[in-house]
Design a protein around this motif. Structure first.
Motif, PDB file in Angstrom:
ATOM      1  N   SER A 126      34.295  35.691  39.913  1.00 32.53           N
ATOM      2  CA  SER A 126      36.059  35.916  40.190  1.00 32.53           C
ATOM      3  C   SER A 126      36.737  34.675  41.154  1.00 32.53           C
ATOM      4  CB  SER A 126      35.937  37.502  40.155  1.00 32.53           C
ATOM      5  OG  SER A 126      38.083  37.733  40.272  1.00 32.53           O
ATOM      6  N   ALA A 127      37.896  34.566  40.804  1.00 31.89           N
ATOM      7  CA  ALA A 127      38.487  33.767  41.696  1.00 31.89           C
ATOM      8  C   ALA A 127      40.013  34.417  41.491  1.00 31.89           C
ATOM      9  CB  ALA A 127      38.123  32.107  41.060  1.00 31.89           C
ATOM     10  N   SER A 128      40.628  34.428  42.779  1.00 35.33           N
ATOM     11  CA  SER A 128      42.346  34.601  43.101  1.00 35.33           C
ATOM     12  C   SER A 128      43.186  34.002  44.008  1.00 35.33           C
ATOM     13  CB  SER A 128      42.249  36.274  43.215  1.00 35.33           C
ATOM     14  OG  SER A 128      41.526  36.634  43.931  1.00 35.33           O
ATOM     15  N   ILE A 129      43.934  33.710  43.415  1.00 33.11           N
ATOM     16  CA  ILE A 129      45.328  32.778  44.347  1.00 33.11           C
ATOM     17  C   ILE A 129      45.953  33.667  45.242  1.00 33.11           C
ATOM     18  CG2 ILE A 129      46.239  31.017  45.143  1.00 33.11           C
ATOM     19  CD1 ILE A 129      44.627  29.926  42.649  1.00 33.11           C
ATOM     20  N   TRP A 130      46.687  33.944  46.422  1.00 29.24           N
ATOM     21  CA  TRP A 130      47.220  34.521  47.396  1.00 29.24           C
ATOM     22  C   TRP A 130      47.778  33.788  47.671  1.00 29.24           C
ATOM     23  CZ3 TRP A 130      46.360  40.209  46.367  1.00 29.24           C
ATOM     24  CH2 TRP A 130      45.110  40.126  45.596  1.00 29.24           C
ATOM     25  N   SER A 131      49.350  34.440  48.115  1.00 31.49           N
ATOM     26  CA  SER A 131      50.199  33.639  50.027  1.00 31.49           C
ATOM     27  C   SER A 131      50.677  34.631  49.500  1.00 31.49           C
ATOM     28  CB  SER A 131      50.519  32.742  49.385  1.00 31.49           C
ATOM     29  OG  SER A 131      52.135  32.029  48.249  1.00 31.49           O
ATOM     30  N   GLY A 132      51.960  34.477  50.896  1.00 29.30           N
ATOM     31  CA  GLY A 132      52.738  35.516  51.408  1.00 29.30           C
ATOM     32  C   GLY A 132      54.068  35.219  50.607  1.00 29.30           C
ATOM     33  N   GLU A 133      54.201  34.395  49.693  1.00 26.47           N
ATOM     34  CA  GLU A 133      55.457  33.749  49.386  1.00 26.47           C
ATOM     35  C   GLU A 133      55.507  35.244  48.398  1.00 26.47           C
ATOM     36  OE1 GLU A 133      57.403  31.235  46.093  1.00 26.47           O
ATOM     37  OE2 GLU A 133      55.183  30.816  46.326  1.00 26.47           O
ATOM     38  N   SER A 134      56.571  35.960  47.990  1.00 26.10           N
ATOM     39  CA  SER A 134      56.850  37.214  47.238  1.00 26.10           C
ATOM     40  C   SER A 134      57.238  37.070  46.101  1.00 26.10           C
ATOM     41  CB  SER A 134      57.587  37.756  47.931  1.00 26.10           C
ATOM     42  OG  SER A 134      57.986  38.970  47.270  1.00 26.10           O
ATOM     43  N   LEU A 135      57.300  37.276  45.472  1.00 28.99           N
ATOM     44  CA  LEU A 135      57.230  36.768  43.629  1.00 28.99           C
ATOM     45  C   LEU A 135      57.495  37.903  42.809  1.00 28.99           C
ATOM     46  CD1 LEU A 135      54.590  34.231  42.428  1.00 28.99           C
ATOM     47  CD2 LEU A 135      55.944  33.690  43.395  1.00 28.99           C
ATOM     48  N   LYS A 136      58.300  37.863  42.042  1.00 28.39           N
ATOM     49  CA  LYS A 136      58.234  39.274  41.079  1.00 28.39           C
ATOM     50  C   LYS A 136      57.666  39.096  40.294  1.00 28.39           C
ATOM     51  CE  LYS A 136      62.401  40.807  38.267  1.00 28.39           C
ATOM     52  NZ  LYS A 136      63.559  40.155  37.524  1.00 28.39           N
ATOM     53  N   ASN A 137      57.802  40.647  40.418  1.00 28.55           N
ATOM     54  CA  ASN A 137      56.344  41.178  39.911  1.00 28.55           C
ATOM     55  C   ASN A 137      54.785  40.943  40.442  1.00 28.55           C
ATOM     56  OD1 ASN A 137      57.925  42.903  37.799  1.00 28.55           O
ATOM     57  ND2 ASN A 137      58.837  41.650  36.777  1.00 28.55           N
ATOM     58  N   ALA A 138      54.642  40.429  41.781  1.00 27.01           N
ATOM     59  CA  ALA A 138      53.692  40.120  41.891  1.00 27.01           C
ATOM     60  C   ALA A 138      52.712  41.509  42.813  1.00 27.01           C
ATOM     61  CB  ALA A 138      53.904  38.939  42.702  1.00 27.01           C
ATOM     62  N   TRP A 139      51.437  41.530  42.660  1.00 33.60           N
ATOM     63  CA  TRP A 139      51.093  42.276  43.014  1.00 33.60           C
ATOM     64  C   TRP A 139      50.770  42.103  44.794  1.00 33.60           C
ATOM     65  CZ3 TRP A 139      50.433  47.115  41.263  1.00 33.60           C
ATOM     66  CH2 TRP A 139      50.694  47.067  39.359  1.00 33.60           C
ATOM     67  N   ARG A 140      50.842  43.231  45.462  1.00 32.95           N
ATOM     68  CA  ARG A 140      51.046  42.657  47.582  1.00 32.95           C
ATOM     69  C   ARG A 140      49.646  43.708  47.312  1.00 32.95           C
ATOM     70  NH1 ARG A 140      52.337  45.780  51.387  1.00 32.95           N
ATOM     71  NH2 ARG A 140      54.219  47.471  49.878  1.00 32.95           N
ATOM     72  N   ALA A 141      49.275  43.204  48.315  1.00 33.46           N
ATOM     73  CA  ALA A 141      47.862  43.410  49.120  1.00 33.46           C
ATOM     74  C   ALA A 141      48.079  44.173  50.386  1.00 33.46           C
ATOM     75  CB  ALA A 141      46.514  42.578  49.127  1.00 33.46           C
ATOM     76  N   SER A 142      47.752  45.983  50.853  1.00 36.68           N
ATOM     77  CA  SER A 142      47.871  45.739  51.972  1.00 36.68           C
ATOM     78  C   SER A 142      47.295  47.197  52.115  1.00 36.68           C
ATOM     79  CB  SER A 142      49.022  46.524  52.059  1.00 36.68           C
ATOM     80  OG  SER A 142      49.590  47.289  51.055  1.00 36.68           O
ATOM     81  N   GLY A 143      47.036  47.566  53.276  1.00 37.10           N
ATOM     82  CA  GLY A 143      46.203  49.013  53.458  1.00 37.10           C
ATOM     83  C   GLY A 143      44.844  48.705  53.079  1.00 37.10           C
ATOM     84  N   PHE A 144      44.120  47.979  53.795  1.00 36.92           N
ATOM     85  CA  PHE A 144      42.361  47.896  53.635  1.00 36.92           C
ATOM     86  C   PHE A 144      42.252  48.662  54.744  1.00 36.92           C
ATOM     87  CE2 PHE A 144      44.335  43.548  53.275  1.00 36.92           C
ATOM     88  CZ  PHE A 144      43.386  42.147  51.894  1.00 36.92           C
ATOM     89  N   GLN A 145      41.142  49.412  54.156  1.00 35.48           N
ATOM     90  CA  GLN A 145      40.196  50.058  54.966  1.00 35.48           C
ATOM     91  C   GLN A 145      38.582  49.980  54.492  1.00 35.48           C
ATOM     92  OE1 GLN A 145      42.167  53.371  51.583  1.00 35.48           O
ATOM     93  NE2 GLN A 145      40.817  54.147  53.305  1.00 35.48           N
TER      94      GLN A 145
END
Length: 343
Positions: A196-215
């Protein structure tokens, strides 16, 4: 950190569980098993464990269990990088990016070891920049995808404009091993190859999913219940029958700590018994995508939870919050939250 794209790739060679037994039963290693072990392998592969088929990087899986350690290591180096690179090609295309636009590449795996790691090979194959930041996470087992994303999250916090690629890739076929231990035999029936490959950045796109709350929950007192051990250069998987309950209780602890809705869970599917234990611990919620990925591909190890996430997102969901969880060697369990950005 926001999700820009996610993609997966699987080898072309697909085997039903019956086909896997037909191939493995013709090997020298199978002939050397006790009759009770032969019967157990046949039962698991022909009577169903929630898996219909698996994909492998070779057309002849019989040769894997009789191969020497050097041959399996060479298989990992050759096919692991190709599998990872193809998944990233798809993710780049989905994000509308060229390979040389990435600023960092993080690769996690546990089914082989290379130095330099797979990230170096993938960067070369795809023509990425020479000043690209590379990081390899090795040894975190089936749970590695969420820690890899946590590393990406740290990079994104330091440089919000950076475009970060994350790959979870496993060549489980390069860790095939056969002996009379029930846990080893069950492992032989569970795992498949994939990335699986994914691409992430700090750019806030509309309807994009934001990752947070790591445990993370690390339980080293249970290390020997689920781990690879080196036996004559081979990776031999130790799998205790108590793992499903251990995983379920760890996930239950993390989701209670996070205060998330069990209906928002996207989970790694370790196996049928693991999924059943998770669903019971989560109050009877049905982990539909987790079960689908397990049925079609087997336990992919670290890519599993991200492949399940991709499937859910492609179907479409009305939820604005998701909770991803993965678990494996350590014993360790991990989680993160995804929240949809409506801005």
């Amino acid at each position: 950190m926001y999700l820009h794209s996610i993609a997966s790739h699987f080898p072309a060679h697909r085997f039903t569980q019956q086909e896997s037994f037909s191939a493995l039963s013709q090997t020298k290693s199978f002939a050397n098993l006790k009759r009770s072990s032969q019967a157990l392998l046949e039962k698991i592969l022909t009577q169903g464990i929630g898996i219909d088929s698996r994909h492998f990087c070779v057309s002849d899986i019989a040769g894997l269990v009789d191969a020497d350690a050097g041959e399996l290591n060479a298989l990992f180096e050759r096919e692991g990088r190709a599998l990872a690179a193809e998944a990233m090609r798809k993710a780049l295309k989905a994000a509308g990016l060229e390979a040389d636009e990435l600023d960092a590449l993080i690769v996690c795996t546990c089914t082989g070891y290379l130095c330099p790691g797979l990230s170096s090979h993938v960067a070369e194959l795809l023509g990425m920049r020479s000043n690209l930041y590379l990081q390899d996470l090795v040894g975190l087992g089936c749970g590695a995808a969420v820690p890899a994303l946590r590393s990406a999250h740290g990079l994104s916090a330091a440089d919000p404009e950076a475009k970060i690629g994350v790959i979870a890739v496993e060549l489980c076929s390069s860790a095939f091993f056969m002996d009379d231990d029930p846990g080893v035999l069950i492992s032989l029936c569970l795992f498949g190859d994939g990335a699986s490959a994914s691409i992430w950045s700090g750019e806030s796109l509309k309807n994009a999913w934001r990752a947070s709350g790591f445990q993370t929950l690390h339980l080293p007192e249970h290390r020997d219940m689920l781990r690879f051990e080196n036996q004559r250069g081979f990776l031999r998987n130790r799998l205790d029958r108590k793992v499903p309950e251990l995983a379920a209780q760890a996930v239950k602890h993390l989701i209670s700590e996070a205060g998330m809705d069990p209906a928002s869970v996207v989970a790694h599917g370790g196996g049928r018994d693991v999924v059943q234990a998770l669903e019971a611990a989560l109050g009877g919620v049905q982990l539909k995508e987790t079960r689908e990925v397990l049925r079609e591909y087997g336990n992919l190890s670290s890519p599993s939870v991200l492949v399940a996430l991709q499937r859910l997102l492609e179907k479409g969901t009305e939820r604005d919050s998701l909770w991803l969880t993965s678990f494996g060697a350590g014993f360790a369990a991990h989680a993160l939250q995804l929240h949809r950005n409506h801005g």
